[in-house]
Design a protein around this motif. Sequence first.
Motif, mmCIF file in Angstrom:
data_model
loop_
_atom_site.group_PDB
_atom_site.id
_atom_site.type_symbol
_atom_site.label_atom_id
_atom_site.label_comp_id
_atom_site.label_asym_id
_atom_site.label_seq_id
_atom_site.Cartn_x
_atom_site.Cartn_y
_atom_site.Cartn_z
ATOM 1 N N SER A 30 0.707 -1.125 -0.107
ATOM 2 C CA SER A 30 -0.142 -0.509 -0.356
ATOM 3 C C SER A 30 0.929 1.031 0.104
ATOM 4 N N TRP A 31 0.296 2.697 0.322
ATOM 5 C CA TRP A 31 1.245 3.675 -0.250
ATOM 6 C C TRP A 31 1.706 3.579 1.449
ATOM 7 N N GLU A 32 1.021 3.637 2.121
ATOM 8 C CA GLU A 32 0.913 3.628 3.280
ATOM 9 C C GLU A 32 2.391 2.836 3.717
ATOM 10 N N ALA A 33 2.963 1.416 3.779
ATOM 11 C CA ALA A 33 3.618 1.021 3.630
ATOM 12 C C ALA A 33 4.498 1.379 2.753
ATOM 13 N N GLY A 34 4.111 1.322 2.043
ATOM 14 C CA GLY A 34 5.429 1.975 0.352
ATOM 15 C C GLY A 34 6.675 2.986 1.394
ATOM 16 N N SER A 35 4.958 4.099 2.395
ATOM 17 C CA SER A 35 6.287 5.436 2.547
ATOM 18 C C SER A 35 6.782 4.477 3.292
ATOM 19 N N ARG A 36 6.739 4.419 4.790
ATOM 20 C CA ARG A 36 7.079 3.415 5.555
ATOM 21 C C ARG A 36 8.302 2.965 4.819
ATOM 22 N N ILE A 37 8.224 2.232 4.215
ATOM 23 C CA ILE A 37 9.928 1.651 3.778
ATOM 24 C C ILE A 37 10.754 3.077 2.824
ATOM 25 N N MET A 38 10.266 4.320 2.673
ATOM 26 C CA MET A 38 10.845 5.130 2.317
ATOM 27 C C MET A 38 11.635 5.548 3.356
#
Length: 543
Positions: free
Chosen positions: A288-296
Amino acid sequence: MDNDASWTSWGATRPELNRTARTLLTSALGTLTPQQSAAIENAQLAPSRLPTEAREALVGAVGESSVRDDPIARAEHAGGQSYSDIIGRRRGDTSEAPDAIVVPGSAAEIAEILRICSERRVAVVPWGGGTSVVGGLTPDTGGCAAVVAVDLSRLDRLLSVDHLSRTATFEPGIRTPAAEAALAAHGLSLGHIPQSYERASLGGYVVTRSSGQASSGRGRIDDMVLGLRMATPRGELVLNAMPGSAAGPDLRRLVLGSEGTLGIVTELTLRVRPVPATTQYEAWAAPSWEAGSRIMRRLAQDGPKPDVLRLSDEDETRFSLAMSGTTGAKKRAMDAWLRLRGIKGGCLLVIGFEGSAADVRHRRRGVRRLLRSEKAAPLGAGAGRSWEHNRFSGPYLRDTLLDEGVLAETLETATTWSQLQGLYDAVREALASSLTRDGRAPLVGCHISHVYPAGASLYFTVLAAAQPGGEVEQWAAAKQAANDAIVAAHGTVSHHHAVGTAHRDAVTTDLGGEQLVGVAALRAVKDALDPAGVLNPGKLLPG
Ligand SMILES: Cc1cc2nc3c(=O)[nH]c(=O)nc-3n(C[C@H](O)[C@H](O)[C@H](O)COP(=O)(O)OP(=O)(O)OC[C@H]3O[C@@H](n4cnc5c(N)ncnc54)[C@H](O)[C@@H]3O)c2cc1C
């Protein structure tokens, strides 16, 4: 001068829209009205206002062939590459073209041009690669008698290389591919790769504080500038290359982001690196966008850091996959693969590594471990290569979309991690409410591609059905709504496109706040260096 590219498009290539991309567009945006482009020979130009005596003085400084006031040269320099600039030229409306183009061949000639223009109050718009998307090249006279564009394309050499210090000194008008080719002969590379790479100049990058696709590893251009020379009407500003210094405020930082309002950069010394032995790009799907942002965020804060790090939201992912030909059976196979890993849709994540084989292997292992811990799924090196192959195709695709009658434009901002989601929601909402017509919302995609330990930039791509004849006003209203939303949600009005005219009236918060102390300080510097006020009027400083 920019003779190889068409004046209304990025280049001759027009990527075809495949069936999936076309269906996605028309089902979202409704009926589109295809647009034509005027031929440059039909450009409407007002007569040149450059006084004869000023023209003669400029000819005396640079030679007859380097002062051009023919219609083609003037039309070619009528604005940059914003949607509004391009729409104006497509209509043949170049009423705002500069009165003449001056093409100096040396720093001494630039100094002479500035002297002549200051004495006669002729405005000067420095011209690098012509890729400004914020109105930075708008030929505003600022109350002067006329306005000339100073085209820096003849100043296009690599001047010297200091191997020991890993620095290189350039003239400002050199385009990136030429700069990289010259450096490659020394086994070196700059590695600053914005999407405008093919046309933008090194001087342009510096004065707009550009950021490239490999910014996670290489940093932004700000981090690469060690020294420079800038011609001003007051004289030459010389800042020698230094690895670091505590000798007062760093005046390099005053030139960075000055957008031609303080002077013309005539020489720059930049940090360079050995050409990387290994480059490797790969794509993943974040759940998800949320998980992706956390990865970044985790990669930016705790590492290991890839050199390229880019996350698309769900809407941008959908459109990118359609455009790259991941359609039909290919798309179904990808969806099935992702479903097995618990991902529906997902967000495209591109990571890239550049360096020695051992360094790439080491960082890649750590990044992959983190991605797996966040339940991201690998899409393979093929998908990474596809991104690498298509990394400069966006502007060509925009030409196709404009032909089809699509309003296609981008905007960008940045903020801290704690405020990023609020900013993302606010900008999407502002664009959607401004551009929704007859119940049809625009397509708004977003990606993160520049990260810092404290935050990240957001880059939005907007597609809507263009209003025939009212395109410029349509986008101006949307841009205003986005600017307002960005300021209210604590974003910067520009992370890397600069201020120009597009952000000038929204930049007060970035420049020190409502009491205008920062603006007053900048104005004082401008008054000191450019007392006649001829340098790039109407840009950067709020009116
Ligand atoms: C398709 C596309 C993709 C883009 N992608 C990116 C991206 O990935 N990252 C990014 O950072 N930007 C991007 N941009 C924005 C643009 O390329 C950058 O702002 C770039 O830094 C401008 O360089 P230029 O040489 O084209 O400058 P120009 O557009 O010619 O000029 C920009 C401004 O700088 C002034 N100027 C130019 N040269 C000098 C000089 N030597 N001295 C003083 N003033 C000068 C001009 O007067 C103008 O105000 C993109 C633009 C386009 C059209």
